[in-house]
Design an enzyme around this catalytic site. Structure first.
Site, mmCIF file in Angstrom:
data_model
loop_
_atom_site.group_PDB
_atom_site.id
_atom_site.type_symbol
_atom_site.label_atom_id
_atom_site.label_comp_id
_atom_site.label_asym_id
_atom_site.label_seq_id
_atom_site.Cartn_x
_atom_site.Cartn_y
_atom_site.Cartn_z
ATOM 1 N N ARG A 1 0.836 -1.422 0.204
ATOM 2 C CA ARG A 1 -0.175 -0.021 0.040
ATOM 3 C C ARG A 1 0.785 1.327 0.077
ATOM 4 N NH1 ARG A 1 -3.946 1.266 4.668
ATOM 5 N NH2 ARG A 1 -2.322 1.432 5.898
ATOM 6 N N THR B 1 -1.082 6.933 -1.396
ATOM 7 C CA THR B 1 -2.153 7.309 -1.744
ATOM 8 C C THR B 1 -3.392 6.518 -1.046
ATOM 9 O OG1 THR B 1 -1.226 5.978 -3.113
ATOM 10 C CG2 THR B 1 -1.695 8.102 -4.006
ATOM 11 N N ASP C 1 0.840 -1.852 12.859
ATOM 12 C CA ASP C 1 1.591 -2.064 11.069
ATOM 13 C C ASP C 1 1.877 -3.419 11.042
ATOM 14 O OD1 ASP C 1 3.192 -2.808 9.149
ATOM 15 O OD2 ASP C 1 3.126 -0.654 8.064
ATOM 16 N N ASP D 1 4.902 -4.569 10.064
ATOM 17 C CA ASP D 1 6.601 -4.429 10.667
ATOM 18 C C ASP D 1 6.481 -4.859 11.673
ATOM 19 O OD1 ASP D 1 6.955 -2.434 8.240
ATOM 20 O OD2 ASP D 1 6.464 -0.828 9.583
HETATM 21 C C1 PRP Z 1 -0.893 -4.138 4.724
HETATM 22 C C2 PRP Z 1 -1.787 -5.437 5.440
HETATM 23 C C3 PRP Z 1 -2.626 -5.515 4.245
HETATM 24 C C4 PRP Z 1 -2.722 -3.939 3.827
HETATM 25 C C5 PRP Z 1 -4.591 -3.460 3.768
HETATM 26 O O1 PRP Z 1 0.097 -4.327 3.670
HETATM 27 O O2 PRP Z 1 -1.131 -6.403 5.868
HETATM 28 O O3 PRP Z 1 -2.161 -6.228 2.973
HETATM 29 O O4 PRP Z 1 -1.955 -3.451 4.341
HETATM 30 O O5 PRP Z 1 -4.236 -2.268 3.961
HETATM 31 P P1 PRP Z 1 -5.556 -1.617 3.269
HETATM 32 O O6 PRP Z 1 -7.086 -2.608 3.244
HETATM 33 O O7 PRP Z 1 -6.140 -0.303 2.743
HETATM 34 O O8 PRP Z 1 -5.514 -1.956 1.373
HETATM 35 P P2 PRP Z 1 1.107 -2.961 3.613
HETATM 36 O O9 PRP Z 1 0.991 -2.978 2.038
HETATM 37 O O10 PRP Z 1 2.060 -1.954 4.358
HETATM 38 O O11 PRP Z 1 2.947 -4.629 3.702
HETATM 39 P P3 PRP Z 1 3.217 -5.124 4.227
HETATM 40 O O12 PRP Z 1 2.518 -6.017 4.868
HETATM 41 O O13 PRP Z 1 4.448 -5.616 3.688
HETATM 42 O O14 PRP Z 1 3.692 -4.354 5.296
HETATM 43 N N1 URA Z 2 -2.202 -1.904 7.315
HETATM 44 C C1 URA Z 2 -2.035 -2.300 8.983
HETATM 45 O O1 URA Z 2 -0.422 -3.295 8.716
HETATM 46 N N2 URA Z 2 -2.125 -2.365 9.748
HETATM 47 C C2 URA Z 2 -2.994 -1.218 9.574
HETATM 48 O O2 URA Z 2 -4.152 -0.949 10.702
HETATM 49 C C3 URA Z 2 -3.312 -0.803 8.507
HETATM 50 C C4 URA Z 2 -3.045 -1.307 7.252
#
Ligand code: PRP
Ligand code: URA
Length: 207
Positions: free
Chosen positions: A103, A107, A199, A202
């Protein structure tokens, strides 16, 4: 909400609270996320079809059951990785595909950076796995791709869901079964779930 199952088992609630706790470190976070995913699997797979088969016990022949269709797990990278092992322990014969989605901070739009899926998805039960359903953009992108690749039977397992994310998924896939441990209050201005757990990627990997 229609087709949304909130799994309120006491062990799920207990683990979720430990996952939310800001003091929980990555090693413990990984363990808890794997465990809670396994606990959620019972409910998330309750409606899988079975067919009757004959089985011979050491005593005699009897009727038994086997899953009607092959199961494919699709964790969304990175955070979905934290759940897929727990689910795989209960469905060890499942095949596994991976979707890498990130994400964009500005945006909140999700972009693919990896796609690898097993073939013949049209014959399978697909379990899409992502702990966080925030805006729902990542889930809808993943679902669109799975549908393009032929998947017909998909369910989404998400640890924590925001009402905004559920609405977004619902607008595109009204009949999709969603399983979650909690529907939280709202998103903040940066698209994070409140109260949420921060997150997930993370916290899982200590980045
Ligand atoms: C996080 C989470 C989802 C997404 C959710 O991933 O694991 O995939 O955000 O957000 P949304 O519903 O608004 O799309 P991220 O893109 O941060 O990647 P990561 O898992 O590598 O941290
Ligand atoms: N992705 C995450 O990991 N946490 C949130 O709260 C939203 C998106």
């Amino acid at each position: 909400m229609k087709n949304v199952t909130v799994i309120a088992h006491p062990l799920v609630r207990h683990n979720l609270t430990r996952l939310r706790d800001e003091r929980t470190q990555p090693q413990e976070f990984r363990r808890l996320l794997g465990e809670i995913a396994a606990l959620m699997t019972y409910e998330a797979t309750r409606s899988l079809g079975v067919k009757k088969v004959a089985v011979r016990t050491p005593m005699e022949k009897t009727a038994g059951y086997q899953l009607e269709r092959e199961v494919v797990l699709v964790p969304v990278l990175r955070a979905g990785l934290g759940m897929h092992n727990g689910i795989l322990e209960l469905i060890p014969h499942a095949r596994v595909g991976f979707l890498g989605l990130k994400r964009e901070e500005a945006t909140l739009r999700a972009h693919f950076y990896h796609k690898s899926l097993p073939k013949k998805l049209d014959r399978c039960e697909v379990i899409l796995i992502d702990p966080m359903l925030a805006t729902g953009g990542s889930a809808v992108a993943a679902l669109d791709f799975l549908r393009e690749q032929g998947a017909k039977r998909i369910r989404l397992v998400s640890l924590v869901a925001a009402p905004e994310g559920i609405r977004h998924v619902r607008a595109h896939y009204p009949a999709l079964p969603i399983f979650t441990a909690a529907i939280d209050r709202q998103l903040n201005e940066r698209g994070y779930i409140l109260p949420g757990l921060g997150d997930a990627g993370d916290r899982l990997f200590g980045t």
